[in-house]
Design an enzyme around this catalytic site. Structure first.
Site, mmCIF file in Angstrom:
data_model
loop_
_atom_site.group_PDB
_atom_site.id
_atom_site.type_symbol
_atom_site.label_atom_id
_atom_site.label_comp_id
_atom_site.label_asym_id
_atom_site.label_seq_id
_atom_site.Cartn_x
_atom_site.Cartn_y
_atom_site.Cartn_z
ATOM 1 N N HIS A 59 0.848 -1.195 0.000
ATOM 2 C CA HIS A 59 0.000 0.000 0.000
ATOM 3 C C HIS A 59 0.879 1.239 0.000
ATOM 4 O O HIS A 59 2.114 1.148 0.108
ATOM 5 C CB HIS A 59 -0.967 0.000 1.185
ATOM 6 C CG HIS A 59 -0.313 0.072 2.534
ATOM 7 N ND1 HIS A 59 0.510 -0.915 3.036
ATOM 8 C CD2 HIS A 59 -0.364 1.033 3.511
ATOM 9 C CE1 HIS A 59 0.917 -0.588 4.242
ATOM 10 N NE2 HIS A 59 0.413 0.598 4.549
ATOM 11 N N HIS A 61 1.327 3.834 2.064
ATOM 12 C CA HIS A 61 1.852 4.535 3.228
ATOM 13 C C HIS A 61 3.373 4.475 3.136
ATOM 14 O O HIS A 61 3.944 3.434 2.802
ATOM 15 C CB HIS A 61 1.344 3.906 4.530
ATOM 16 C CG HIS A 61 -0.045 4.333 4.874
ATOM 17 N ND1 HIS A 61 -0.885 3.606 5.704
ATOM 18 C CD2 HIS A 61 -0.766 5.431 4.489
ATOM 19 C CE1 HIS A 61 -2.048 4.242 5.818
ATOM 20 N NE2 HIS A 61 -1.987 5.347 5.095
ATOM 21 N N ASP A 63 6.049 4.171 4.846
ATOM 22 C CA ASP A 63 6.964 3.199 5.435
ATOM 23 C C ASP A 63 6.963 1.865 4.685
ATOM 24 O O ASP A 63 7.728 0.969 5.031
ATOM 25 C CB ASP A 63 6.653 2.971 6.914
ATOM 26 C CG ASP A 63 5.203 2.565 7.174
ATOM 27 O OD1 ASP A 63 4.297 3.171 6.556
ATOM 28 O OD2 ASP A 63 4.980 1.657 7.989
ATOM 29 N N HIS A 64 6.147 1.780 3.645
ATOM 30 C CA HIS A 64 6.099 0.544 2.859
ATOM 31 C C HIS A 64 6.595 0.720 1.420
ATOM 32 O O HIS A 64 6.727 -0.264 0.705
ATOM 33 C CB HIS A 64 4.674 -0.022 2.851
ATOM 34 C CG HIS A 64 4.240 -0.493 4.201
ATOM 35 N ND1 HIS A 64 4.287 -1.813 4.590
ATOM 36 C CD2 HIS A 64 3.788 0.198 5.282
ATOM 37 C CE1 HIS A 64 3.867 -1.924 5.841
ATOM 38 N NE2 HIS A 64 3.555 -0.715 6.280
ATOM 39 N N HIS A 139 -7.231 -1.723 5.659
ATOM 40 C CA HIS A 139 -6.413 -0.682 6.258
ATOM 41 C C HIS A 139 -7.068 0.664 5.956
ATOM 42 O O HIS A 139 -8.133 0.709 5.316
ATOM 43 C CB HIS A 139 -4.990 -0.765 5.686
ATOM 44 C CG HIS A 139 -3.971 -0.010 6.485
ATOM 45 N ND1 HIS A 139 -3.959 0.001 7.863
ATOM 46 C CD2 HIS A 139 -2.918 0.771 6.099
ATOM 47 C CE1 HIS A 139 -2.955 0.739 8.285
ATOM 48 N NE2 HIS A 139 -2.309 1.232 7.231
ATOM 49 N N HIS A 267 6.117 -5.329 12.456
ATOM 50 C CA HIS A 267 5.488 -4.011 12.329
ATOM 51 C C HIS A 267 5.090 -3.480 13.709
ATOM 52 O O HIS A 267 4.032 -2.892 13.890
ATOM 53 C CB HIS A 267 4.267 -4.075 11.400
ATOM 54 C CG HIS A 267 3.846 -2.734 10.860
ATOM 55 N ND1 HIS A 267 2.916 -1.939 11.497
ATOM 56 C CD2 HIS A 267 4.217 -2.046 9.759
ATOM 57 C CE1 HIS A 267 2.732 -0.838 10.790
ATOM 58 N NE2 HIS A 267 3.518 -0.880 9.737
#
Length: 300
Positions: A59, A61, A63-64, A139, A267
């Site tokens: 996805h 966001h 941090d990914h 999410h 995570h």
């Protein structure tokens, strides 16, 4: 094999890096998520980025995927010409196009992008050794996990049982599971006598950021290894649900109900300084639980 490159959550930490994992399939590397600094983590683990063929982003966001554009640029600087295949949410292609446009960067290799449907499980890749299917998650924004299933392997040939002068084409037929029969119908060599079944196919499921989904085990039934996020401990279950994340106990519940072989949890929120409580909480529900520790490699 699965190598954990990053297992932290959104807030930066000196102890843990953003999410990134590397799955080795034969001679191919498959990168799963690409948080900031992923290429440095690859270097630290002495992994050659040039062997990457497939990248899967869960996805948008940061941090990914904030490590993706730098990684693609470095591959270009290193002279890559081999095609690279990228799977991820709609809009990822627009982000990359904008970055490369405003920086006047041009890739010297073909980057093939396939948008992932976040609402329905979809077969994304039919690789010679594995299939890859998306896993719809829940999410705050569209998010998908990924399910890697090894294809059944051919039986192992017991060559030591066969005469030295057996024709090569007989060996190929036996390895395919076919008996060798002469023109009269007589069985010369029975496949069951000269082969043993291969090990059962292995599987790996990656479930990135998501709140608890009661029916998720249906798609994950019997996988060899499951990674499921566990951002919070169960005393913060209400907060986890509010921000569309899971607790260690919830991750273990998914694993137990799906009947998986082993569970990895990661995570973790940066509010926690010790991670043994996550392991204890999860193991109280599913004993075969392990921490997704950075730098560790797990044999599936």
């Amino acid at each position: 094999m699965l190598t954990i490159l990053g297992a932290g959550s959104a807030t930066p930490s000196l102890r843990m890096h953003p999410t990134a994992q590397l799955l080795t399939v034969g001679s191919d590397y498959m990168l799963i998520d690409c948080g900031e600094g992923t290429q440095l983590r690859l270097i630290e683990q002495k992994i050659r980025p040039g062997r990457l063929r497939y990248i899967f982003i869960s996805h948008l966001h940061g941090d990914h995927y904030f490590g993706l554009a730098p990684l693609l640029s470095t591959l270009n600087l290193s002279g890559r010409t081999e095609d690279l295949y990228l799977f991820g949410p709609r809009g990822l292609d627009e982000v990359l196009t904008t970055i490369f446009r405003v920086s006047d960067s041009r890739l010297g290799y073909n980057l093939h992008f396939q948008a992932v449907d976040p609402a329905a499980p979809t077969l994304l890749l039919d690789h010679p050794q594995v299939t890859v299917e998306s896993v719809p998650l829940q999410h705050r924004i569209d998010c998908s996990g990924y399910l890697f299933r090894e294809k059944p392997r051919k039986p192992h040939l017991l060559r030591e049982r066969l005469p030295a002068d057996v024709p090569v084409h007989y060996l190929k037929q036996l390895k395919e599971g076919h008996d060798i029969i002469d023109e009269t119908g007589l069985v010369l060599y029975a496949a069951a006598d000269y082969t043993v079944p291969a090990n059962p196919p292995r599987s790996y499921a990656f479930c990135s950021d998501t709140r608890f989904i009661a029916d998720l085990p249906q798609q994950l039934r019997g996988v060899s290894l499951l990674y499921h996020e566990a951002t919070f401990l169960d005393d913060n279950a209400a907060r986890a649900d509010e921000v569309y994340h899971s607790t260690a106990r919830q991750a273990a519940t998914i694993a137990a109900e799906a009947g998986v072989g082993q569970l990895l949890i990661g995570h973790f929120s940066s509010r926690y300084k010790q991670f043994d409580p996550f392991l204890d909480e999860a193991r109280s529900v599913f004993p075969e639980t392990y921490l997704a520790e950075e730098g560790e490699t797990f044999v599936i």
